[in-house]
Scaffold this motif. Structure first.
Motif, PDB file in Angstrom:
ATOM      1  N   GLU B  22       0.840  -1.199   0.000  1.00 31.03           N
ATOM      2  CA  GLU B  22       0.000   0.000   0.000  1.00 31.03           C
ATOM      3  C   GLU B  22       0.876   1.249   0.000  1.00 31.03           C
ATOM      4  O   GLU B  22       0.577   2.234  -0.679  1.00 31.03           O
ATOM      5  N   LEU B  23       1.970   1.227   0.766  1.00 33.72           N
ATOM      6  CA  LEU B  23       2.876   2.379   0.785  1.00 33.72           C
ATOM      7  C   LEU B  23       3.482   2.609  -0.601  1.00 33.72           C
ATOM      8  O   LEU B  23       3.606   3.734  -1.066  1.00 33.72           O
ATOM      9  N   LEU B  24       3.847   1.508  -1.258  1.00 31.01           N
ATOM     10  CA  LEU B  24       4.465   1.629  -2.585  1.00 31.01           C
ATOM     11  C   LEU B  24       3.464   2.066  -3.643  1.00 31.01           C
ATOM     12  O   LEU B  24       3.844   2.570  -4.695  1.00 31.01           O
ATOM     13  N   ASN B  25       2.181   1.854  -3.379  1.00 32.04           N
ATOM     14  CA  ASN B  25       1.175   2.276  -4.346  1.00 32.04           C
ATOM     15  C   ASN B  25       1.172   3.772  -4.571  1.00 32.04           C
ATOM     16  O   ASN B  25       0.703   4.254  -5.588  1.00 32.04           O
ATOM     17  N   CYS B  26       1.643   4.519  -3.612  1.00 35.58           N
ATOM     18  CA  CYS B  26       1.734   5.968  -3.807  1.00 35.58           C
ATOM     19  C   CYS B  26       2.864   6.246  -4.768  1.00 35.58           C
ATOM     20  O   CYS B  26       4.011   5.970  -4.479  1.00 35.58           O
ATOM     21  N   ALA B  55       5.206   9.235   2.722  1.00 33.70           N
ATOM     22  CA  ALA B  55       6.664   9.126   2.608  1.00 33.70           C
ATOM     23  C   ALA B  55       7.300   8.949   3.983  1.00 33.70           C
ATOM     24  O   ALA B  55       8.260   8.177   4.142  1.00 33.70           O
ATOM     25  N   LEU B  56       6.776   9.649   4.988  1.00 30.09           N
ATOM     26  CA  LEU B  56       7.323   9.515   6.344  1.00 30.09           C
ATOM     27  C   LEU B  56       7.068   8.108   6.892  1.00 30.09           C
ATOM     28  O   LEU B  56       7.966   7.486   7.464  1.00 30.09           O
ATOM     29  N   MET B  57       5.846   7.609   6.694  1.00 28.34           N
ATOM     30  CA  MET B  57       5.552   6.258   7.170  1.00 28.34           C
ATOM     31  C   MET B  57       6.498   5.253   6.513  1.00 28.34           C
ATOM     32  O   MET B  57       7.026   4.357   7.152  1.00 28.34           O
ATOM     33  N   GLY B  95      -6.483   6.012   4.415  1.00 28.72           N
ATOM     34  CA  GLY B  95      -7.143   5.838   5.714  1.00 28.72           C
ATOM     35  C   GLY B  95      -6.649   4.597   6.439  1.00 28.72           C
ATOM     36  O   GLY B  95      -6.409   4.620   7.646  1.00 28.72           O
ATOM     37  N   HIS B  96      -6.473   3.516   5.697  1.00 29.51           N
ATOM     38  CA  HIS B  96      -5.999   2.283   6.321  1.00 29.51           C
ATOM     39  C   HIS B  96      -4.561   2.430   6.807  1.00 29.51           C
ATOM     40  O   HIS B  96      -4.200   1.944   7.881  1.00 29.51           O
ATOM     41  N   LEU B  97      -3.746   3.102   6.017  1.00 30.69           N
ATOM     42  CA  LEU B  97      -2.346   3.317   6.418  1.00 30.69           C
ATOM     43  C   LEU B  97      -2.300   4.125   7.717  1.00 30.69           C
ATOM     44  O   LEU B  97      -1.574   3.785   8.661  1.00 30.69           O
ATOM     45  N   ALA B 101      -0.849   2.980  11.380  1.00 27.18           N
ATOM     46  CA  ALA B 101       0.266   3.731  11.958  1.00 27.18           C
ATOM     47  C   ALA B 101      -0.099   4.226  13.359  1.00 27.18           C
ATOM     48  O   ALA B 101       0.674   4.102  14.313  1.00 27.18           O
ATOM     49  N   ARG B 102      -1.313   4.751  13.489  1.00 30.07           N
ATOM     50  CA  ARG B 102      -1.718   5.289  14.790  1.00 30.07           C
ATOM     51  C   ARG B 102      -1.842   4.176  15.818  1.00 30.07           C
ATOM     52  O   ARG B 102      -1.552   4.364  16.995  1.00 30.07           O
ATOM     53  N   ASP B 103      -2.273   3.007  15.357  1.00 30.12           N
ATOM     54  CA  ASP B 103      -2.401   1.883  16.283  1.00 30.12           C
ATOM     55  C   ASP B 103      -1.025   1.457  16.794  1.00 30.12           C
ATOM     56  O   ASP B 103      -0.841   1.190  17.980  1.00 30.12           O
ATOM     57  N   ILE B 104      -0.052   1.425  15.893  1.00 24.50           N
ATOM     58  CA  ILE B 104       1.313   1.045  16.292  1.00 24.50           C
ATOM     59  C   ILE B 104       1.849   2.051  17.304  1.00 24.50           C
ATOM     60  O   ILE B 104       2.379   1.685  18.352  1.00 24.50           O
ATOM     61  N   ILE B 105       1.677   3.325  16.991  1.00 18.15           N
ATOM     62  CA  ILE B 105       2.200   4.364  17.884  1.00 18.15           C
ATOM     63  C   ILE B 105       1.546   4.239  19.256  1.00 18.15           C
ATOM     64  O   ILE B 105       2.212   4.277  20.298  1.00 18.15           O
ATOM     65  N   GLN B 106       0.226   4.031  19.245  1.00 18.48           N
ATOM     66  CA  GLN B 106      -0.503   3.922  20.501  1.00 18.48           C
ATOM     67  C   GLN B 106      -0.032   2.738  21.323  1.00 18.48           C
ATOM     68  O   GLN B 106       0.075   2.809  22.540  1.00 18.48           O
TER      69      GLN B 106
END
Ligand code: FAD
Ligand code: SF4
Ligand code: SF4
Lengths: 395, 440
Positions: B22-26, B55-57, B95-97, B101-106
């Motif tokens: 998904e990240l590479l899809n951008c 890009a940051l993720m 939205g999924h990304l 990400a927020r779940d990991i940070i949390q």
């Protein structure tokens, strides 16, 4: 890291708020739209006026620090990727339209103005700025000038170069020069303006530009011609031009491109044909009418299976906007999209289409083709995956 | 955890859990930038753009940079409005990304003790429990009815809070009594001939603080010919959890809701809050990794619809006589209703069918108002800047009435009206309430 004294000097020019050397701040300016390129700058600087640009250029030149001017970073040639580090310069504060001169038909802008904002602003005054790169809703005029960008209207109206009348430039030594002017006939001396157009930021930094405008065409009509044979579509292109008709737009899209675009835009593009030509003509109503019916006839004579004319402006704009998304939409197929930008004399467009297909077969790669057929300029694009080294080699 | 361990844990979390494909899809075309409210409001800062955030993720995932406060800031300031999704030709599911990400940070972030306690109280103690929501709302009701609100206002107690929270207090709706909240119907007959059998998703905030709006919605559905089931064991949709990095909590709630609706044999499951609907419609993604639940979630999400879509499908706008006193009406999209549920023409069509009013589209109606769940509380500065821009467009439309389709947006628009000092000229309402008023 920049030498500490350099950082101090730059900060004293632009202020703390316009200097960023944080990791995150640098990372987001380490790329543009070019696949497989990324490199970190040492800092990101946002000058507020020409004088500040000149001061920064002088500092960079004295300390031999690479300086990369950057618009919106949508170029496809790694032009804003700081491959040697250094400073990325942004024009987010320099994004004003300075003047629309309705007597001389010119517009004067700062480099950070978004192309589409400029187009809409002049259209409000019934004036027309034709260069319309597909990225126009986010690309900047500074970027357009430095890439000499063209778009869907290029066939009839030319590219950015044909509209740049005057520039203010900061040279690598920090000198500020002005080239050209608002003169319709400006022939004395070297044409420095043209030298800087398309120079990809390598010769200087553009801090202001005066662009030519033309009167808004009275009407336009848009049509799609559908084909089951790629070469028949390509042949129609040469035939239209040979009939001495220059449409405003004459675009080619093959089936895989149509599928990807339709998947995104949902505007009812046909996906069951091998190729379409997207054609637009503008001008006085009777001329547009005459040209469109003539073009339709030529297409039918050259094996178009169907010809559809957009019923209204909304429908027409939707088709053009959909076409503009083609390259990004192809990223739906595979994560890496390697785009080529190849141009042949327009009489050779059918041969080019054939050659592309042969190449795809020979190297066993998937190639989706679309582009400005009327200019003889096509974008054969390979959807691939940069993690698949073997395939990348073949691509 | 020490700060260093925290950094390392988050980095590892990104490497193991962020979806590389998904990240590479951008493909970094930048087409999403003009649609992003934080990019525009920050004065074109790429770190506040969708392309920059992706890009940051990716850079954190690939180890190109370390996790740090600046990365945290960039993701923290994202509204989660998902305006970047429908405009992305490559189809990146931003939205999924962001949620992952927020779940990991949390999961790994050391929050200060008070913040953690509050989060725990809200996410585990309050929202999952309808009865407790009723109590809290009940307290608010007591506060309003007892006159305490008047006294508090007089002595300017609220002035001690940040400006926007103080104004927020003024715009909270009059809440229903606890008794009303307890005695909710579970089944409603269609008004005339039955055209559809639907389940109604009440929503926790909608069923308490905005109970009147739920009542209006139910009446409209009845008038349109819906037989309505309102299952008792349904729960909060989990959106607030999901958007705040409490994924596990939202998964529990999702399962509860699927269970509550799946045996009802309904044609549709109806919501009247864009924020809830968009989260419900994403359950199949939330549960895609769970073989026992994936298919059940898919069936559930296929039935989710906003009530405005159903009204249009059932030709309510053609059958009903809709009329109001003359007023200029404008519509502010709910981001999630528009960008995720793709509902934007139905509400406009319904409004345009009300006789007597003039419908006027405001500029950038599809752009976020800055409410964004609890964003306006945790990021007041950016939120208020975004709201100010929105109010500029609202005022330019000369509207007497601003219509919204989500409780968060409704409160935010009310707040905007108060902040502009326009309470006597302009009103914000939920579309269900306005439509029902037009029927009567
Ligand atoms: C999906 C997609 C579609 C595209 N379609 C087209 C198309 O139809 N036609 C086309 O021509 N291009 C197209 N492009 C390429 C690109 O968008 C254009 O080249 C555009 O003009 C770049 O504008 P920008 O503001 O993003 O410039 P950037 O990418 O930021 O910069 C482009 C170059 O200009 C330099 N530069 C920028 N500002 C200044 C300045 N003030 N002074 C000096 N140098 C400067 C940079 O250093 C760089 O070399 C497309 C790109 C994408 C991703
Ligand atoms: S529009 Fe999509 S592909 Fe393009 S930069 Fe934004 S997220 Fe990436
Ligand atoms: S969700 Fe909204 S705020 Fe966040 S990146 Fe996308 S458009 Fe911007």
């Amino acid at each position: 890291m920049l030498p500490i004294e350099v950082k101090k000097m730059i900060v004293s020019v632009v202020g703390h708020e316009n200097f960023d050397d944080s990791k995150a701040g640098c990372l987001v300016y380490s790329y543009d739209a070019t696949p497989q390129f990324q490199a970190m700058p040492h800092a990101v600087v946002s000058p507020r006026d020409t004088a500040e640009i000149a001061s920064i250029v002088k500092i960079c030149s004295k300390y031999k620090i690479p300086l990369v001017p950057r618009g919106s970073g949508t170029n496809l040639c790694a032009g804003t990727c700081p491959t040697h580090g250094g400073i990325v310069m942004l024009f987010k504060h320099m994004n004003k339209i300075l003047e629309i001169d309705e007597e001389n038909l010119t517009v004067t802008v700062q480099p950070g103005v978004i192309t589409q904002d400029l187009i809409l602003a002049v259209e409000e005054k019934n004036l027309f700025y034709p260069p319309d790169p597909s990225s126009m809703k986010i690309s900047t005029i500074g970027g357009n000038i430095n890439e000499n960008s063209g778009g869907l209207r290029g066939l009839k109206y030319g590219v950015t170069r044909d509209y740049v009348m005057a520039l203010e430039i900061i040279l690598p030594n920090g000198d500020i020069i002005r080239t050209g002017g608002k003169l319709a006939k400006d022939v004395a001396g070297y044409d420095l303006t043209r030298l800087f157009v398309g120079s990809e930021g390598t010769l200087g930094i553009i801090s202001e530009a005066t662009l030519k405008l033309i009167p808004m065409p009275e009407t336009k009509q848009t049509m799609l011609a559908l084909y089951q044979d790629l070469e028949a579509a390509a042949k129609s292109v040469s035939k239209i031009i040979a009939h001495k008709i220059i449409p405003a737009t004459l675009e080619f899209l093959d089936q895989p491109t149509l599928e990807a675009v339709e998947d995104f835009a949902k505007v009812g593009l046909p996906t069951n044909v091998k190729a379409v030509l997207l054609i637009e003509q503008d001008g006085p109503p009777d001329l547009v009418e005459k040209h469109i019916s003539l073009i339709a006839e030529i297409c039918r004579q050259n094996e178009a299976v169907s010809v559809q004319i957009a019923q209204n402006e909304v429908e027409a704009n939707a088709l053009m906007t959909a076409r503009r998304s083609a390259l990004s939409a192809l990223a739906r197929l595979k994560p890496t999209t390697i785009l080529e930008d190849a141009t042949v004399p327009r009489s050779e467009i059918a041969n080019m289409v054939r050659a592309i297909n042969e190449i795809a077969e020979k190297y066993n790669v998937n190639i989706c083709t679309f582009g400005h057929a009327g200019d003889g300029n096509l974008h054969p694009t390979c959807p691939t995956d940069s993690r698949n080294q073997e395939e990348i080699e073949r691509v | 955890m020490t700060a260093l361990e925290e950094k390392y844990a988050i980095q590892t979390g990104f490497r193991e859990r962020m979806d590389e494909d998904e990240l590479l899809n951008c493909m970094r075309c930048g087409f999403c930038l003009p649609a992003c409210p934080t990019y525009i409001t920050s004065g074109y800062d790429e770190a506040q753009s969708p392309r920059g955030r992706i890009a940051l993720m990716k850079a954190v995932r690939d180890g190109m940079i370390e996790w740090d406060d600046d990365v945290d800031r960039s993701l923290g300031l994202c509204l989660g409005c998902r305006a970047c999704e429908p405009v992305c030709p490559a189809g990146v599911k931003y939205g999924h990304l962001l949620e992952e990400a927020r779940d990991i940070i949390q999961d790994y972030k050391n929050l200060s003790l008070p913040v953690n306690t509050i989060r725990k109280a809200i996410f585990q103690g309050l929202f999952p429990h309808q009865d407790r929501m009723q109590t809290v709302t009940g307290l608010l009701g007591f506060y309003q009815k007892s006159g305490l609100q008047t006294i508090v206002r007089k002595i300017g107690f609220m002035k001690l809070f940040p400006v926007h929270l103080a104004s927020m207090e003024q715009i909270l709706p009059k809440v229903p009594s606890k008794k009303d909240m307890m005695n909710r119907p579970r089944y409603l007959e269609p008004a005339g001939e039955k055209c559809a059998r639907v389940g109604f998703f009440s929503g926790c905030l909608m069923e308490t603080m905005f109970m009147d709006t739920n009542n209006s919605t139910l009446k409209l559905l009845q008038l349109a010919g819906c037989e309505i089931i309102i299952p008792k064991d349904q729960s909060c949709c989990g959106a607030l959890h999901g958007h705040s990095g409490e994924k596990q909590g939202s998964i529990e709630l999702a399962k509860k809701n699927i269970q509550a609706f799946e045996e009802l044999n309904v044609d549709y499951i109806i919501t009247n809050a864009g924020g809830c609907g968009a989260f419900l419609i994403d359950y199949h993604h939330l549960l895609s990794g769970d073989p026992e639940w994936a298919e059940r979630a898919r069936q559930f999400t296929e039935k989710i619809k906003d009530f405005t879509e159903i009204l249009v499908d059932l030709d309510f706008h053609k059958k009903a006589e809709l009329k109001l006193d003359h007023q200029i009406v404008t519509y502010q999209d709910s981001c999630h209703l528009r960008n995720v549920m793709k509902t934007f023409s139905a509400p406009r069509l319904l409004l345009s069918r009300i006789n007597g009013i003039t419908f006027k589209e405001m500029k950038d109606a599809g752009s976020c108002c800055g409410s964004a769940g609890i964003y306006n509380i945790v990021e007041p500065e950016m939120s208020m800047r975004i709201l100010d821009t929105k109010m500029g467009h609202t005022k330019a439309s000369c509207a007497d009435t601003v219509v919204t389709a989500n409780p968060g947006c409704l409160l935010q628009m009310k707040l905007g009206i108060v902040r502009e000092g326009m309470s006597d000229q302009m009103e914000a309402v939920h579309i269900a309430d306005l439509l029902l008023e037009a029927v009567q």
